[in-house]
Design a protein around this motif. Structure first.
Motif, PDB file in Angstrom:
ATOM      1  N   ARG A 179       0.827  -1.207   0.000  1.00  0.00           N
ATOM      2  CA  ARG A 179       0.000   0.000   0.000  1.00  0.00           C
ATOM      3  C   ARG A 179       0.862   1.257   0.000  1.00  0.00           C
ATOM      4  N   TYR A 180       1.893   1.265   0.837  1.00  0.00           N
ATOM      5  CA  TYR A 180       2.660   2.505   0.996  1.00  0.00           C
ATOM      6  C   TYR A 180       3.765   2.661  -0.039  1.00  0.00           C
ATOM      7  N   LEU A 181       4.166   1.591  -0.687  1.00  0.00           N
ATOM      8  CA  LEU A 181       5.011   1.752  -1.872  1.00  0.00           C
ATOM      9  C   LEU A 181       4.217   2.447  -2.970  1.00  0.00           C
ATOM     10  N   LYS A 182       2.940   2.095  -3.071  1.00  0.00           N
ATOM     11  CA  LYS A 182       2.071   2.737  -4.058  1.00  0.00           C
ATOM     12  C   LYS A 182       1.866   4.212  -3.706  1.00  0.00           C
ATOM     13  N   VAL A 183       1.637   4.500  -2.413  1.00  0.00           N
ATOM     14  CA  VAL A 183       1.498   5.892  -1.985  1.00  0.00           C
ATOM     15  C   VAL A 183       2.735   6.694  -2.386  1.00  0.00           C
ATOM     16  N   ARG A 184       3.896   6.151  -2.083  1.00  0.00           N
ATOM     17  CA  ARG A 184       5.138   6.891  -2.370  1.00  0.00           C
ATOM     18  C   ARG A 184       5.366   7.069  -3.865  1.00  0.00           C
ATOM     19  N   SER A 185       4.951   6.079  -4.653  1.00  0.00           N
ATOM     20  CA  SER A 185       5.150   6.170  -6.103  1.00  0.00           C
ATOM     21  C   SER A 185       4.310   7.273  -6.729  1.00  0.00           C
ATOM     22  N   MET A 186       3.261   7.710  -6.022  1.00  0.00           N
ATOM     23  CA  MET A 186       2.368   8.736  -6.572  1.00  0.00           C
ATOM     24  C   MET A 186       2.749  10.155  -6.137  1.00  0.00           C
ATOM     25  N   LEU A 187       3.775  10.286  -5.314  1.00  0.00           N
ATOM     26  CA  LEU A 187       4.192  11.611  -4.884  1.00  0.00           C
ATOM     27  C   LEU A 187       4.839  12.359  -6.033  1.00  0.00           C
ATOM     28  N   SER A 188       4.520  13.639  -6.162  1.00  0.00           N
ATOM     29  CA  SER A 188       5.054  14.424  -7.267  1.00  0.00           C
ATOM     30  C   SER A 188       6.534  14.728  -7.043  1.00  0.00           C
ATOM     31  N   GLN A 189       7.240  14.987  -8.134  1.00  0.00           N
ATOM     32  CA  GLN A 189       8.659  15.318  -8.033  1.00  0.00           C
ATOM     33  C   GLN A 189       8.866  16.604  -7.245  1.00  0.00           C
ATOM     34  N   LYS A 190       7.973  17.570  -7.429  1.00  0.00           N
ATOM     35  CA  LYS A 190       8.082  18.829  -6.699  1.00  0.00           C
ATOM     36  C   LYS A 190       7.944  18.598  -5.197  1.00  0.00           C
ATOM     37  N   TYR A 191       6.979  17.769  -4.812  1.00  0.00           N
ATOM     38  CA  TYR A 191       6.781  17.459  -3.391  1.00  0.00           C
ATOM     39  C   TYR A 191       7.998  16.742  -2.822  1.00  0.00           C
ATOM     40  N   LEU A 192       8.519  15.769  -3.563  1.00  0.00           N
ATOM     41  CA  LEU A 192       9.699  15.032  -3.105  1.00  0.00           C
ATOM     42  C   LEU A 192      10.886  15.958  -2.906  1.00  0.00           C
ATOM     43  N   GLU A 193      11.067  16.900  -3.819  1.00  0.00           N
ATOM     44  CA  GLU A 193      12.192  17.832  -3.708  1.00  0.00           C
ATOM     45  C   GLU A 193      12.051  18.726  -2.478  1.00  0.00           C
ATOM     46  N   GLU A 194      10.843  19.182  -2.195  1.00  0.00           N
ATOM     47  CA  GLU A 194      10.617  19.999  -0.995  1.00  0.00           C
ATOM     48  C   GLU A 194      10.848  19.176   0.269  1.00  0.00           C
ATOM     49  N   CYS A 195      10.375  17.936   0.254  1.00  0.00           N
ATOM     50  CA  CYS A 195      10.616  17.052   1.404  1.00  0.00           C
ATOM     51  C   CYS A 195      12.108  16.853   1.622  1.00  0.00           C
ATOM     52  N   ASN A 196      12.841  16.638   0.541  1.00  0.00           N
ATOM     53  CA  ASN A 196      14.276  16.407   0.654  1.00  0.00           C
ATOM     54  C   ASN A 196      14.978  17.585   1.327  1.00  0.00           C
ATOM     55  N   LYS A 197      14.618  18.795   0.935  1.00  0.00           N
ATOM     56  CA  LYS A 197      15.249  19.988   1.516  1.00  0.00           C
ATOM     57  C   LYS A 197      14.969  20.071   3.018  1.00  0.00           C
ATOM     58  N   LYS A 198      13.724  19.839   3.394  1.00  0.00           N
ATOM     59  CA  LYS A 198      13.342  19.982   4.800  1.00  0.00           C
ATOM     60  C   LYS A 198      13.903  18.851   5.652  1.00  0.00           C
ATOM     61  N   ILE A 199      13.877  17.632   5.123  1.00  0.00           N
ATOM     62  CA  ILE A 199      14.443  16.509   5.867  1.00  0.00           C
ATOM     63  C   ILE A 199      15.943  16.694   6.044  1.00  0.00           C
ATOM     64  N   THR A 200      16.619  17.149   5.009  1.00  0.00           N
ATOM     65  CA  THR A 200      18.058  17.410   5.106  1.00  0.00           C
ATOM     66  C   THR A 200      18.355  18.397   6.223  1.00  0.00           C
ATOM     67  N   ARG A 201      17.602  19.495   6.280  1.00  0.00           N
ATOM     68  CA  ARG A 201      17.843  20.497   7.322  1.00  0.00           C
ATOM     69  C   ARG A 201      17.587  19.924   8.717  1.00  0.00           C
ATOM     70  N   LYS A 202      16.546  19.134   8.846  1.00  0.00           N
ATOM     71  CA  LYS A 202      16.229  18.559  10.158  1.00  0.00           C
ATOM     72  C   LYS A 202      17.276  17.537  10.596  1.00  0.00           C
ATOM     73  N   VAL A 203      17.775  16.746   9.655  1.00  0.00           N
ATOM     74  CA  VAL A 203      18.804  15.763  10.001  1.00  0.00           C
ATOM     75  C   VAL A 203      20.086  16.474  10.414  1.00  0.00           C
TER      76      VAL A 203
END
Length: 217
Positions: free
Chosen positions: A10-34
């Motif tokens: 189920r959640y592999l499917k959820v992740r596969s539907m995430l937009s590239q723009k959303y993924l890029e924003e997540c990457n920036k924020k996760i990087t800063r938090k880490v």
């Protein structure tokens, strides 16, 4: 009976539907938090995965660690075995190589192997989904479960994930499974919900700072 295969699908499917723009924003924020997490806890040696498709990108975190004298160990999955080691890397151009069996990048074979798991201050792991007790579902090979058990790793276990991967369905775990200490998403640092009063809770978690919008600006 475990519900992990169904939740994984189920959640592999959820992740596969995430937009590239959303993924890029997540990457920036996760990087800063880490990076904030590493600085806050004064970590000096970390284990961290080399991200593959749709997983939170870790290469900027790794490069920051290189620049700040933090030792970085990445997994190397052994061919034909459900077994991995962690290898010390110092350069993302020369110290990693492609694993065609699992279609991921690994630490290069000629880089030093971590002998004592508890030399790591923290282990940052990928995941497919997690629940509010921070039970984890990975890709189904149990590499991390086996490594943690075999190496008797006692340090921080930290998942990196988009917030979309949180399931409201409690994960039915198996004997070899473990729960994480934290999950870092683009929105927050998650700590396990505990139904019973704990005798001792010694994590120094300043959640308001980890979740402060100033980190994401």
């Amino acid at each position: 009976m475990t519900n992990k295969p169904q939740l994984r699908e189920r959640y592999l499917k959820v992740r596969s539907m995430l937009s590239q723009k959303y993924l890029e924003e997540c990457n920036k924020k996760i990087t800063r938090k880490v990076i904030f997490f590493i600085e806050h806890y004064k970590l000096k040696r970390i284990g961290i995965f080399l991200s593959s498709k749709n997983e939170p990108e870790t290469r900027n975190i790794i490069n920051w660690c290189f620049e700040n004298n933090i030792a970085v160990y990445v997994p190397r999955c052994l061919t034909g075995k459900v077994e991995m080691n962690f290898h010390l890397i110092k350069n993302l151009d020369t110290d990693i190589e492609y694993n065609s069996e699992y279609k991921i990048y690994d630490g290069a074979v000629d880089t030093p192997i971590l002998k004592n798991a508890n030399e790591l201050d923290a282990l940052f792991m990928p995941l497919v989904t997690y629940d509010n007790k921070l039970a984890r579902i990975g890709n189904g090979k149990s590499f991390y479960d086996i490594w943690i058990e075999n190496m008797n790793y006692q340090g921080y276990k930290i998942g990196l994930s988009q917030s979309t991967q949180l399931t409201n369905t409690p994960i039915i775990t198996e004997a070899h499974d473990f729960n994480m200490n934290f999950v870092i998403t683009e929105k927050e640092v998650n700590v396990a919900m505990i139904e019973e009063v704990e005798e001792e809770f010694d994590y120094d978690v300043t959640l308001w700072r980890f979740n402060d919008e100033t980190i994401d600006n």
